[in-house]
Design an enzyme around this catalytic site. Structure first.
Site, PDB file in Angstrom:
ATOM      1  N   HIS A  22      73.193  23.138  41.947  1.00  0.00           N
ATOM      2  CA  HIS A  22      73.972  22.191  41.127  1.00  0.00           C
ATOM      3  C   HIS A  22      75.327  21.888  41.775  1.00  0.00           C
ATOM      4  CE1 HIS A  22      71.623  21.420  37.518  1.00  0.00           C
ATOM      5  NE2 HIS A  22      71.406  22.700  37.335  1.00  0.00           N
ATOM      6  N   GLY A  56      71.782  30.187  32.670  1.00  0.00           N
ATOM      7  CA  GLY A  56      72.710  29.845  33.750  1.00  0.00           C
ATOM      8  C   GLY A  56      73.349  28.496  33.459  1.00  0.00           C
ATOM      9  N   GLN A  91      77.423  20.653  35.757  1.00  0.00           N
ATOM     10  CA  GLN A  91      76.651  20.210  34.597  1.00  0.00           C
ATOM     11  C   GLN A  91      77.530  19.830  33.401  1.00  0.00           C
ATOM     12  OE1 GLN A  91      73.979  23.859  35.004  1.00  0.00           O
ATOM     13  NE2 GLN A  91      72.574  22.397  34.094  1.00  0.00           N
ATOM     14  N   HIS A 112      69.431  28.378  41.714  1.00  0.00           N
ATOM     15  CA  HIS A 112      69.351  27.137  40.938  1.00  0.00           C
ATOM     16  C   HIS A 112      70.759  26.608  40.628  1.00  0.00           C
ATOM     17  CE1 HIS A 112      67.518  24.602  37.616  1.00  0.00           C
ATOM     18  NE2 HIS A 112      68.786  24.614  37.273  1.00  0.00           N
ATOM     19  N   GLU A 113      71.651  27.524  40.211  1.00  0.00           N
ATOM     20  CA  GLU A 113      73.017  27.087  39.853  1.00  0.00           C
ATOM     21  C   GLU A 113      73.805  26.622  41.076  1.00  0.00           C
ATOM     22  OE1 GLU A 113      71.661  27.856  36.255  1.00  0.00           O
ATOM     23  OE2 GLU A 113      73.288  26.568  36.896  1.00  0.00           O
ATOM     24  N   CYS A 154      65.668  23.165  33.425  1.00  0.00           N
ATOM     25  CA  CYS A 154      67.081  22.872  33.666  1.00  0.00           C
ATOM     26  C   CYS A 154      67.675  22.230  32.409  1.00  0.00           C
ATOM     27  CB  CYS A 154      67.234  21.923  34.849  1.00  0.00           C
ATOM     28  SG  CYS A 154      68.942  21.538  35.254  1.00  0.00           S
ATOM     29  N   LEU A 155      68.845  22.690  32.021  1.00  0.00           N
ATOM     30  CA  LEU A 155      69.500  22.128  30.834  1.00  0.00           C
ATOM     31  C   LEU A 155      69.886  20.674  31.054  1.00  0.00           C
ATOM     32  CD1 LEU A 155      71.674  25.203  29.853  1.00  0.00           C
ATOM     33  CD2 LEU A 155      69.491  24.478  28.869  1.00  0.00           C
TER      34      LEU A 155
HETATM   35  O1  K2U Z   1      71.047  25.222  35.395  1.00  0.00           O
HETATM   36  C1  K2U Z   1      70.510  25.233  34.302  1.00  0.00           C
HETATM   37  O2  K2U Z   1      70.161  24.196  33.735  1.00  0.00           O
HETATM   38  C2  K2U Z   1      70.220  26.537  33.641  1.00  0.00           C
HETATM   39  C3  K2U Z   1      68.790  26.904  33.751  1.00  0.00           C
HETATM   40  C4  K2U Z   1      68.745  28.124  34.647  1.00  0.00           C
HETATM   41  C5  K2U Z   1      67.415  28.472  35.194  1.00  0.00           C
HETATM   42  C6  K2U Z   1      66.637  27.533  35.796  1.00  0.00           C
HETATM   43  C7  K2U Z   1      65.429  27.903  36.356  1.00  0.00           C
HETATM   44  C8  K2U Z   1      64.995  29.203  36.316  1.00  0.00           C
HETATM   45  C9  K2U Z   1      65.777  30.130  35.694  1.00  0.00           C
HETATM   46  C10 K2U Z   1      66.993  29.766  35.158  1.00  0.00           C
HETATM   47  C11 K2U Z   1      68.369  27.027  32.307  1.00  0.00           C
HETATM   48  O3  K2U Z   1      68.656  28.258  31.809  1.00  0.00           O
HETATM   49  S1  K2U Z   1      66.760  26.470  32.046  1.00  0.00           S
HETATM   50  C12 K2U Z   1      66.331  27.039  30.526  1.00  0.00           C
HETATM   51  C13 K2U Z   1      65.832  28.448  30.584  1.00  0.00           C
HETATM   52  C14 K2U Z   1      66.098  29.275  29.544  1.00  0.00           C
HETATM   53  C15 K2U Z   1      65.617  30.574  29.566  1.00  0.00           C
HETATM   54  C16 K2U Z   1      64.857  31.038  30.639  1.00  0.00           C
HETATM   55  C17 K2U Z   1      64.611  30.202  31.702  1.00  0.00           C
HETATM   56  C18 K2U Z   1      65.085  28.888  31.679  1.00  0.00           C
HETATM   57 ZN    ZN Z   2      69.894  23.348  36.064  1.00  0.00          ZN
END
Ligand code: K2U
Ligand code: ZN
Length: 164
Positions: free
Chosen positions: A137, A46, A51, A133-134, A91-92
């Protein structure tokens, strides 16, 4: 397509509230395309426009096994259903940190596509969690905000030290 820079906590720009999208043009489509490319390259499932330092209400999500089922939500509005369920999140924008966050098990998303056409999606599981989660943000909220101040302060200190 282009890879975009992902902002890292505690960058104050991550705390800005995104504004509704009102212009559905080629620039919006290009931004969504670049966000998807950036997300896949991270890798992630996501990414919110906030971000990548764009304060517009746009998120992209792809929780599919082969990363070939992208969802693009413009001006998403959520209705949460069910009792909160804890799950591990990352979270990225908060690299290397994972912790439990409680989310609604079902979510109804009312949004627009890149042409401005309204649609509704019912989501659950990882898709529902990622959408919540998104959308946080877009409100300037990070998953670390759900943790204790002790944990959050330790994470902030750790990321500041890594950046120095
Ligand atoms: O918003 C973001 O930083 C993207 C997150 C989305 C996410 C957060 C929490 C739970 C699920 C998704 C990133 O994708 S976090 C890295 C990641 C990669 C693969 C699977 C889960 C999380
Ligand atoms: Zn995030």
């Amino acid at each position: 397509m282009s890879l975009l820079e992902i902002l890292h906590h505690p960058d104050a720009r991550l705390r800005l509230k995104a504004k509704p999208v009102t212009t559905f043009d080629a620039a919006l489509a290009k931004l969504a395309e670049d966000m998807l490319e950036t997300m896949y390259a991270a890798p992630g499932i996501g990414l919110a426009a906030t971000q990548v330092n764009v304060q517009q209400r746009l998120i992209v999500v792809d929780v599919s096994e082969h990363q070939d089922q992208p969802h693009i939500f413009v001006n998403p509005a959520l209705t949460l259903q069910g009792s909160l369920v804890p799950g591990e999140e990352g979270c990225l924008s908060v690299p290397g940190v994972y912790d439990a966050v409680a989310r609604a098990p079902q979510v109804t998303v009312e949004a627009q596509d890149l042409t401005g056409k309204a649609f509704t999606l019912e989501a659950e599981g990882m898709l529902g969690v990622c959408i919540q989660h998104e959308c946080d943000h877009l409100e300037g909220k990070l998953f670390v905000d759900y943790l204790s101040s002790l944990k959050r302060n330790r994470i902030t200190k750790q990321l500041k030290k890594q950046k120095a």
